[in-house]
Design an enzyme around this catalytic site. Structure first.
Site, PDB file in Angstrom:
ATOM      1  N   SER A   1       0.727  -1.342  -0.145  1.00 30.41           N
ATOM      2  CA  SER A   1       0.141  -0.036   0.486  1.00 30.41           C
ATOM      3  C   SER A   1       1.290   1.263  -0.041  1.00 30.41           C
ATOM      4  O   SER A   1       2.453   1.353   0.465  1.00 30.41           O
ATOM      5  CB  SER A   1      -0.439   0.026   1.515  1.00 30.41           C
ATOM      6  OG  SER A   1      -1.483   1.310   1.438  1.00 30.41           O
TER       7      SER A   1
ATOM      8  N   TYR B   1      -1.342  -0.728  10.751  1.00 26.76           N
ATOM      9  CA  TYR B   1      -1.849  -1.001   9.647  1.00 26.76           C
ATOM     10  C   TYR B   1      -0.700  -0.982   8.397  1.00 26.76           C
ATOM     11  O   TYR B   1      -0.635  -1.849   7.615  1.00 26.76           O
ATOM     12  CB  TYR B   1      -3.415  -0.550   9.226  1.00 26.76           C
ATOM     13  CG  TYR B   1      -2.666  -0.857   7.731  1.00 26.76           C
ATOM     14  CD1 TYR B   1      -3.410   0.021   6.259  1.00 26.76           C
ATOM     15  CD2 TYR B   1      -4.048  -1.985   7.002  1.00 26.76           C
ATOM     16  CE1 TYR B   1      -3.331  -0.484   5.588  1.00 26.76           C
ATOM     17  CE2 TYR B   1      -3.887  -1.983   5.838  1.00 26.76           C
ATOM     18  CZ  TYR B   1      -3.851  -1.187   4.676  1.00 26.76           C
ATOM     19  OH  TYR B   1      -3.778  -1.727   3.402  1.00 26.76           O
TER      20      TYR B   1
ATOM     21  N   LYS C   1       2.338  -3.740   6.952  1.00 28.00           N
ATOM     22  CA  LYS C   1       2.798  -3.883   5.839  1.00 28.00           C
ATOM     23  C   LYS C   1       4.043  -3.165   4.887  1.00 28.00           C
ATOM     24  O   LYS C   1       4.220  -4.313   3.785  1.00 28.00           O
ATOM     25  CB  LYS C   1       1.976  -2.595   4.127  1.00 28.00           C
ATOM     26  CG  LYS C   1       0.310  -2.451   4.460  1.00 28.00           C
ATOM     27  CD  LYS C   1      -0.185  -4.306   3.567  1.00 28.00           C
ATOM     28  CE  LYS C   1      -2.132  -4.492   3.276  1.00 28.00           C
ATOM     29  NZ  LYS C   1      -1.980  -5.237   2.542  1.00 28.00           N
TER      30      LYS C   1
HETATM   31  C1  WQD Z   1      -9.651   9.685   1.193  1.00 26.54           C
HETATM   32  C2  WQD Z   1      -9.668  11.201   1.641  1.00 26.54           C
HETATM   33  C3  WQD Z   1      -9.591  11.711   3.045  1.00 26.54           C
HETATM   34  C4  WQD Z   1     -14.188   9.664   4.000  1.00 26.54           C
HETATM   35  C5  WQD Z   1      -7.304   4.617   3.031  1.00 26.54           C
HETATM   36  C6  WQD Z   1      -5.983   3.933   3.783  1.00 26.54           C
HETATM   37  C7  WQD Z   1      -4.373   3.481   2.809  1.00 26.54           C
HETATM   38  C8  WQD Z   1      -5.676   2.247   1.873  1.00 26.54           C
HETATM   39  C9  WQD Z   1      -7.099   3.337   0.686  1.00 26.54           C
HETATM   40  C10 WQD Z   1      -5.532   0.360   2.280  1.00 26.54           C
HETATM   41  C11 WQD Z   1      -8.613  11.730   2.606  1.00 26.54           C
HETATM   42  C12 WQD Z   1     -11.913  12.467   2.881  1.00 26.54           C
HETATM   43  C13 WQD Z   1     -12.872  10.085   3.688  1.00 26.54           C
HETATM   44  C14 WQD Z   1     -15.016  10.515   4.417  1.00 26.54           C
HETATM   45  C15 WQD Z   1     -13.353  12.399   3.480  1.00 26.54           C
HETATM   46  N1  WQD Z   1      -6.526   1.351   1.559  1.00 26.54           N
HETATM   47  N2  WQD Z   1     -12.572  11.690   3.208  1.00 26.54           N
HETATM   48  N3  WQD Z   1     -14.874  11.810   4.184  1.00 26.54           N
HETATM   49  O1  WQD Z   1      -6.907   7.634   3.964  1.00 26.54           O
HETATM   50  O2  WQD Z   1      -6.181   8.140   1.170  1.00 26.54           O
HETATM   51  O3  WQD Z   1      -6.408   5.741   2.280  1.00 26.54           O
HETATM   52  O4  WQD Z   1      -7.651   3.887   2.130  1.00 26.54           O
HETATM   53  O5  WQD Z   1      -3.990  -0.390   1.535  1.00 26.54           O
HETATM   54  O6  WQD Z   1      -4.513   2.167   3.593  1.00 26.54           O
HETATM   55  O7  WQD Z   1      -5.185   4.254   4.786  1.00 26.54           O
HETATM   56  O8  WQD Z   1      -9.118   6.612   2.207  1.00 26.54           O
HETATM   57  O9  WQD Z   1     -11.102   6.749   0.938  1.00 26.54           O
HETATM   58  O10 WQD Z   1     -10.138   6.916   3.633  1.00 26.54           O
HETATM   59  O11 WQD Z   1     -10.045   9.068   2.473  1.00 26.54           O
HETATM   60  O12 WQD Z   1     -13.833  13.194   3.348  1.00 26.54           O
HETATM   61  O13 WQD Z   1     -16.222   9.501   5.057  1.00 26.54           O
HETATM   62  O14 WQD Z   1     -11.183  11.535   0.955  1.00 26.54           O
HETATM   63  O15 WQD Z   1      -9.782  12.558   4.331  1.00 26.54           O
HETATM   64  O16 WQD Z   1      -8.377  13.018   2.304  1.00 26.54           O
HETATM   65  P1  WQD Z   1      -6.886   7.547   2.399  1.00 26.54           P
HETATM   66  P2  WQD Z   1     -10.376   7.284   2.267  1.00 26.54           P
END
Ligand code: WQD
Length: 341
Positions: free
Chosen positions: A125, A149, A153
């Protein structure tokens, strides 16, 4: 073609990998403990491909279970996807994450060693990259994590790297996923997280079908195009095709050692840009409210995709619009299935 073992093969990424491998002539053996997946996904894989994957229900940490599968099946290569993946949960329950995710990798490598299986693709990741320097991440950039997490990885990558040094016949690729979203165009398989989604797109999907009332946008004061967080979103089918390319590369070449390869589109999209794209692609309104930042979030991250192109001859093809359409199509189908139950 070859016989590929998919650990966690009934999950979101795993099921899409199974489809791509089967559709390209490989035989597929799936192991899954059904902790975060459902056995009916096997039927959907069959419906999509008209082919059968072999399925064993069991835990990747169970060395006797793994040994039994490897003894029964003549495996040519492994794609290791099994693992817990909720960042927030990993902070609250670190020992659960370290014992499951890291021990699963060690147990799998032991089983591969005992059965002389020497090709591995690992589901890593972009979360392993230290949050510093350029927003664009290249594989040689410094690694460091902000949550257990991510460390599972990073540690698993290192264990695989060290095993490659100890066993000159063994080769591996760590695929560093950026942000997988969307679903297979059939609408039969997709992301169906337990509970309230942590991630953006599954949350938007549930707002779109009325399960959740509105999206909370975590902060609009980042140094980005519109103040909201930016990520490199990649269609899950593009990601699955990257696994097919990685498996082919390992099987068709006399590769030595371990390599790390980014799998992303090479560009990032903001939260509001994704919301607007989803609304436009599906002709629907997604109500949202701006709230405070989420702890641990970063402003922007996207992949340098040079190695994926040069080594795997792979690049992403699907657009943000495709990701939004396929995500909504899947969620609507899921709703219909739920209403029938
Ligand atoms: C994306 C953007 C949030 C939810 C995660 C894991 C990573 C990988 C991918 C496995 C950010 C914003 C989110 C919400 C929002 N998984 N957001 N409201 O955090 O980049 O990565 O998923 O490997 O390990 O950490 O993805 O989709 O949670 O967030 O505004 O209800 O959307 O702040 O900018 P992230 P995400």
């Amino acid at each position: 073609m070859s016989r590929i073992l998919l650990t966690g093969g009934l999950g979101y990424i795993g099921s899409h990998c199974a489809v791509e491998l089967l559709e390209n002539g490989h035989e597929v053996v799936i192991i899954d403990n059904l902790y975060n997946s459902k056995v009916e996904v096997l039927d959907y894989i069959r419906q999509i491909t008209s082919k059968e994957a072999v399925f064993y229900q069991g835990d990747c940490c169970d060395e006797s279970f793994l040994s039994d599968v490897f003894s029964k099946e003549s495996i040519d290569a492994v794609v290791h996807l099994a693992g817990y993946k909720a960042v927030g949960e990993s902070v609250v329950q670190p020992l659960k994450y370290y014992s499951n995710n890291v021990n699963a990798t060690i147990a799998l490598l032991n089983a591969m060693k005992n059965h002389n299986v020497n090709r591995l693709v690992f589901s890593s990741s972009a979360t392993v990259y230290e949050n510093s320097g350029s927003y664009e991440k290249i594989e040689k950039d410094k690694l460091w994590c902000t949550n257990p997490y991510g460390f599972t990885k990073m540690f698993s990558e290192q264990i695989i790297r060290d095993y490659c040094v100890s066993n000159q016949s063994f080769s591996a690729i760590n695929l560093r996923y950026f942000n997988p979203i969307g679903a297979h165009p059939s609408g039969l398989i997709g992301e169906n997280p337990n509970g309230i989604p942590n991630n953006l797109m599954p949350y938007i999907q549930q707002v779109a079908v009325g399960i959740l009332p509105m999206l909370k946008v975590y902060g609009n004061d980042y140094d980005t195009v519109d103040g909201t967080g930016m990520r490199d979103y990649i269609h899950v089918v593009d990601l699955a095709k990257a696994h097919l390319s990685a498996i082919s590369y390992l099987l068709e070449n006399d590769i030595k050692g371990c390599d790390d390869i980014n799998i992303g589109t090479g560009k990032s999209t903001s939260v509001l840009q994704l919301v607007n794209a989803f609304q436009k692609a599906n002709n629907i309104t997604i109500p949202y409210v701006i709230v405070e930042r989420r702890e641990g979030d970063i402003a922007n991250i996207y992949a340098d995709t040079t190695k994926a192109k040069q080594i795997l001859n792979w690049q992403s093809k699907y657009s943000i619009e495709d990701m939004c359409k396929d995500a909504y199509h899947w969620q609507l189908n899921l709703q219909k299935k739920r209403k029938l139950l």
